[in-house]
Design an enzyme around this catalytic site. Structure first.
Site, PDB file in Angstrom:
ATOM      1  N   CYS A 162       0.971  -1.192   0.025  1.00 32.98           N
ATOM      2  CA  CYS A 162       0.042  -0.085  -0.115  1.00 32.98           C
ATOM      3  C   CYS A 162       0.846   1.313   0.098  1.00 32.98           C
ATOM      4  CB  CYS A 162      -1.011  -0.190   1.125  1.00 32.98           C
ATOM      5  SG  CYS A 162      -2.251   1.180   0.987  1.00 32.98           S
ATOM      6  N   HIS A 190      -3.506  -4.764  -0.349  1.00 35.98           N
ATOM      7  CA  HIS A 190      -3.127  -5.157   0.996  1.00 35.98           C
ATOM      8  C   HIS A 190      -3.233  -6.614   1.056  1.00 35.98           C
ATOM      9  CE1 HIS A 190      -3.126  -1.601   3.662  1.00 35.98           C
ATOM     10  NE2 HIS A 190      -4.158  -1.233   2.827  1.00 35.98           N
ATOM     11  N   GLU A 226      -2.222  -8.661   3.354  1.00 38.23           N
ATOM     12  CA  GLU A 226      -2.778  -9.263   4.682  1.00 38.23           C
ATOM     13  C   GLU A 226      -4.201  -9.082   5.029  1.00 38.23           C
ATOM     14  OE1 GLU A 226      -2.621  -4.677   5.204  1.00 38.23           O
ATOM     15  OE2 GLU A 226      -1.517  -6.246   3.919  1.00 38.23           O
TER      16      GLU A 226
END
Length: 202
Positions: A79, A182, A184
């Site tokens: 990001c 992202h 995650e």
């Protein structure tokens, strides 16, 4: 040990949990010696370019990131971690790290396109890279961004996404790879890409 760069903002804990879930020793740190001694480096997070660069410069971490890059140690940006790699961001007219030649621009808002982009979007690979091992092409990942990178050298682009414009959603060069989305927050397939980096170092 995997060093997760603590620059005073961002979604660091979720990245640390994802790294640990995959079975690796991840540590959030701003200590230069810990970072330089780590096996791999992750620069994750959310936030504004100027605040991010101010925090990095104040902590002496901008030069540390350059030193890590020059050393050939594997680095992953997520990001804001992709955007600050480039020379300049339109966000508050910010000079960034300049590791990669290129700029960061803001999406044009319209009645049919909200800014920031928030949600799932399609990512399609444009060239082979180890981070995509066993990752479908295309696949969907989770984005939260108002700005997008434009590399000066197209050879750095390894995946693209369309949000009003077609933009570079994954870039790679030498020991460096970075995603605008992202990992995650992107479920099983995001964890697969993260594991590919942690396992292979790319």
């Amino acid at each position: 040990m995997i060093a997760i760069i603590d620059y005073g903002a961002g979604n660091l804990t979720s990245v640390e949990r994802a790294v640990q879930y995959l079975g690796y020793d991840g540590k959030i740190t701003a200590d230069p010696q810990t970072i330089l001694g780590a096996e791999k480096i992750i620069f994750p997070g959310v936030g504004a370019a100027r605040a991010t660069m101010n925090n990095l410069n104040a902590a002496g971490l901008a030069e540390i990131l350059w030193e890590v890059y020059r050393s050939g140690k594997p680095m992953l940006g997520i990001c804001i971690g992709i955007q600050i790699l480039f020379q300049h961001s339109e966000e508050e007219d910010t000079d960034c790290l300049g590791i990669l030649p290129g700029v960061v621009k803001k999406y044009d808002a319209s009645p049919t396109q909200k800014v920031p982009q928030i949600g799932w979007n399609e990512v399609y690979q444009t060239q082979a890279h180890p981070i995509f091992h066993d990752v479908p092409n295309p696949a969907h990942f989770y984005f939260v961004n108002s700005y997008y990178p434009i590399p000066q050298d197209d050879s750095y682009i390894v995946a693209k996404t369309t949000y009003g414009v077609e933009f570079s959603s994954v870039v790679a060069h030498q020991n460096l790879v970075a995603t605008q989305f992202h990992l995650e927050k992107s479920g099983r397939i995001g964890l697969k890409m993260l594991d590919n980096f942690l396992r292979n170092g790319q």
